[in-house]
Design an enzyme around this catalytic site. Structure first.
Site, PDB file in Angstrom:
ATOM      1  N   TYR A 143       4.110   8.244   4.001  1.00 19.75           N
ATOM      2  CA  TYR A 143       2.940   7.951   4.829  1.00 19.75           C
ATOM      3  C   TYR A 143       3.128   8.450   6.259  1.00 19.75           C
ATOM      4  O   TYR A 143       4.172   8.225   6.866  1.00 19.75           O
ATOM      5  CB  TYR A 143       2.674   6.421   4.881  1.00 19.75           C
ATOM      6  N   TRP A 154       0.809   0.720   0.155  1.00 18.97           N
ATOM      7  CA  TRP A 154       0.825   2.083   0.700  1.00 18.97           C
ATOM      8  C   TRP A 154       0.513   2.013   2.163  1.00 18.97           C
ATOM      9  O   TRP A 154       0.834   1.976   3.064  1.00 18.97           O
ATOM     10  CB  TRP A 154      -0.218   2.982   0.036  1.00 18.97           C
ATOM     11  N   HIS A 175       2.889   0.476   8.292  1.00 22.95           N
ATOM     12  CA  HIS A 175       1.942   0.526   7.169  1.00 22.95           C
ATOM     13  C   HIS A 175       2.131  -0.605   6.162  1.00 22.95           C
ATOM     14  O   HIS A 175       2.119  -0.367   4.954  1.00 22.95           O
ATOM     15  CB  HIS A 175       1.974   1.898   6.494  1.00 22.95           C
ATOM     16  N   GLU A 194      -6.204   5.358  19.657  1.00 21.10           N
ATOM     17  CA  GLU A 194      -5.649   6.366  18.734  1.00 21.10           C
ATOM     18  C   GLU A 194      -6.603   7.555  18.680  1.00 21.10           C
ATOM     19  O   GLU A 194      -7.822   7.389  18.586  1.00 21.10           O
ATOM     20  CB  GLU A 194      -5.523   5.739  17.341  1.00 21.10           C
ATOM     21  N   GLU A 247      -5.980  -2.724  11.637  1.00 21.25           N
ATOM     22  CA  GLU A 247      -6.868  -1.633  11.211  1.00 21.25           C
ATOM     23  C   GLU A 247      -7.602  -1.959   9.913  1.00 21.25           C
ATOM     24  O   GLU A 247      -8.653  -1.389   9.652  1.00 21.25           O
ATOM     25  CB  GLU A 247      -6.105  -0.310  11.087  1.00 21.25           C
ATOM     26  N   GLU A 272       3.404  -1.073  14.654  1.00 18.99           N
ATOM     27  CA  GLU A 272       2.116  -1.409  14.040  1.00 18.99           C
ATOM     28  C   GLU A 272       2.287  -1.840  12.585  1.00 18.99           C
ATOM     29  O   GLU A 272       3.138  -1.295  11.873  1.00 18.99           O
ATOM     30  CB  GLU A 272       1.235  -0.152  14.102  1.00 18.99           C
TER      31      GLU A 272
HETATM   32  C1  GCO Z   1      -3.444   4.692  11.408  1.00 17.87           C
HETATM   33  C2  GCO Z   1      -3.684   4.324   9.987  1.00 17.87           C
HETATM   34  C3  GCO Z   1      -4.353   5.366   9.169  1.00 17.87           C
HETATM   35  C4  GCO Z   1      -4.678   4.844   7.766  1.00 17.87           C
HETATM   36  C5  GCO Z   1      -5.930   5.495   7.293  1.00 17.87           C
HETATM   37  C6  GCO Z   1      -6.301   5.120   5.879  1.00 17.87           C
HETATM   38  O1  GCO Z   1      -2.642   4.012  12.018  1.00 17.87           O
HETATM   39  O2  GCO Z   1      -4.100   5.603  11.881  1.00 17.87           O
HETATM   40  O3  GCO Z   1      -2.589   3.715   9.421  1.00 17.87           O
HETATM   41  O4  GCO Z   1      -3.624   6.533   9.160  1.00 17.87           O
HETATM   42  O5  GCO Z   1      -3.646   5.102   6.890  1.00 17.87           O
HETATM   43  O6  GCO Z   1      -6.956   5.149   8.165  1.00 17.87           O
HETATM   44  O7  GCO Z   1      -7.516   5.707   5.550  1.00 17.87           O
HETATM   45 MG    MG Z   2      -2.004   2.351  10.995  1.00 18.85          MG
END
Ligand code: GCO
Ligand code: MG
Length: 416
Positions: A160, A416, A226, A353, A276, A250
């Site tokens: 990821y 994930w 994540h 972001e 998020e 995060e």
């Molecule tokens: C981030 C997020 C995203 C998510 C995505 C899933 O911190 O930007 O974790 O990368 O994985 O929005 O659709």
């Molecule tokens: Mg994120």
């Protein structure tokens, strides 16, 4: 005052899928709202088309709060990402209309300008440390003043947050697209990734050590876990990263478990960001009142729009908690602009972001915001400052795709 006379849902895929709502009032003023829910787009499109649009025509466009409450309370089935993304799209489109009618950029209706621009963080990544250092350098050249670091893990394949291709610095359009499982349009299934938390916990501190050694102590650095760690694992990572002075860690634990952060908070001073995947203020209730976090990560798009996120931000402000709104490329330029207008107006703004959208996306969505010297500026267009070109959008039909899924090395499903 003017009633809503028209409501249309647009689904387009200029590089990735986006769902956009356009409302038009009796005077012909239009407003846009982002309703994109990555990998589940058509559920929101249907919620809008089948359940909300029939309620909108004839309603007073100016009465945003009442419309929000009508859609939220009126559903009976409250919250959830599909419902809240649909309500968000209506809400943001109404704010866009209101600001255009007032002939001001939207942030003027949210309290005006609290700062000259919104500090943005970009995404540096690499499979190995030398590639990560190159990626940080590219981001610095692009002007970023805060950088998130994601890394490959020895022994694991794709991970990821690590861009698939090496090219492009802050313009890695290919970063984490929702992907087809089998090339060539056969059975559509998510890509399966493999995960080993112990290997991750061993490796990540060495990455931050290398980045600090190369770029010094000043650059704000962020990292995203994540949702993959237990409270004990997250506490141990937070402690191990303390020498590298992160801006935030995060989503260190699964976001639905608010109590999990009590233990993490008690063990480490590394700042914590989460949210998020949250949809309402109730997802934050424990986290905010017990001061378990430092930053709220919601997206306007997934949290009921400007009306609701504004309230969450004010609630957080009372506890000294700042904003760090979600802004990956699966938030459309409409959603990104909505966040940016709040960023400019809110006193307790922390960081935004920001990943630049692809050229194809930016052709379909004409945007008024700009990124200069590490800061995002909403521009001086009226309303949100984003328009959708329907003809160009029609050239990119919906392209079904899933986000990846994640399994532990023995095959057990993991977050994930
Ligand atoms: C981030 C997020 C995203 C998510 C995505 C899933 O911190 O930007 O974790 O990368 O994985 O929005 O659709
Ligand atoms: Mg994120």
């Amino acid at each position: 005052m003017a009633t809503i006379t028209r409501a249309e849902v647009n689904v387009t895929s200029p590089g990735r899928n986006f769902v956009t709502l356009r409302l038009t009032d009796a005077d012909g003023t239009t407003g846009l709202g982002d309703a994109t829910l990555n990998g589940r787009e058509l559920a929101v499109a249907s919620y809008l088309a089948d359940h909300l649009i029939p309620l909108l025509e004839g309603r007073e466009a100016d009465n945003i709060e009442d419309t929000w409450q009508y859609l939220y309370r009126g559903a009976y089935w409250r919250r959830g990402p599909v419902t809240m993304a649909a309500i968000a799209a209506v809400d943001v489109a109404l704010w866009d209309i209101k600001a255009k009618r007032a002939k001001v950029p939207l942030y003027q209706l949210l309290g005006g300008q609290s700062r000259i621009g919104a500090l943005a963080y970009g995404h540096a990544s690499g499979r190995e440390i030398p590639q990560i250092l190159d990626s940080v350098r590219e981001h610095l050249e692009l002007g970023y003043k805060a950088i998130r670091i994601q890394s490959g893990i020895p022994g694991l394949g794709s991970v990821y947050g690590v861009a698939a291709s090496a090219a492009g610095g802050g313009e890695r359009y290919d970063y984490e697209p929702a992907r087809r499982g089998i090339a060539g349009g056969e059975r559509l299934a998510p890509v399966e990734e493999a995960w080993d938390t112990r290997a991750y916990l061993r490796h990540i501190p060495t990455v931050f050590e290398a980045v600090r050694a190369e770029f010094g102590p000043d650059l704000p650095l962020l990292h995203d876990g994540h949702h993959r760690m237990t409270p004990r694992e997250a506490a141990s990572l937070g402690k191990a990263l303390e020498p590298y002075d992160l801006f935030w860690l995060e989503d260190c634990t699964p976001a639905e478990d608010q109590a999990a952060l009590r233990y993490v908070r008690s063990q480490t001073t590394t700042p914590i960001a989460i949210g998020e995947i949250f949809n309402t203020v109730y997802d934050y209730q424990t986290l905010i009142t017990e001061r378990l976090i430092d930053y709220i990560r919601s997206a306007v798009t997934h949290t009921g729009g400007i009306t609701h996120l504004n309230k969450i931000a004010d609630f957080a402000a009372i506890y000294g908690i700042k904003t760090g709104f979600h802004g990956p490329t699966d938030i459309s330029p409409v959603g990104q602009a909505a966040a940016l207008h709040l960023d400019i107006a809110l006193h307790n703004f922390g960081i935004q972001e920001y990943m630049k959208h692809s050229a194809a996306t930016l052709e379909v969505f004409d945007t008024g915001y700009t990124f200069t010297d590490g800061l995002l500026h909403p521009g001086d267009r009226m309303g949100l400052g984003v328009e959708l070109n329907d003809d160009l959008a029609a050239k990119h039909p919906y392209d079904p795709a899933y986000l990846p899924v994640n399994r532990l090395l023995d095959g057990t499903m993991h977050d994930w």
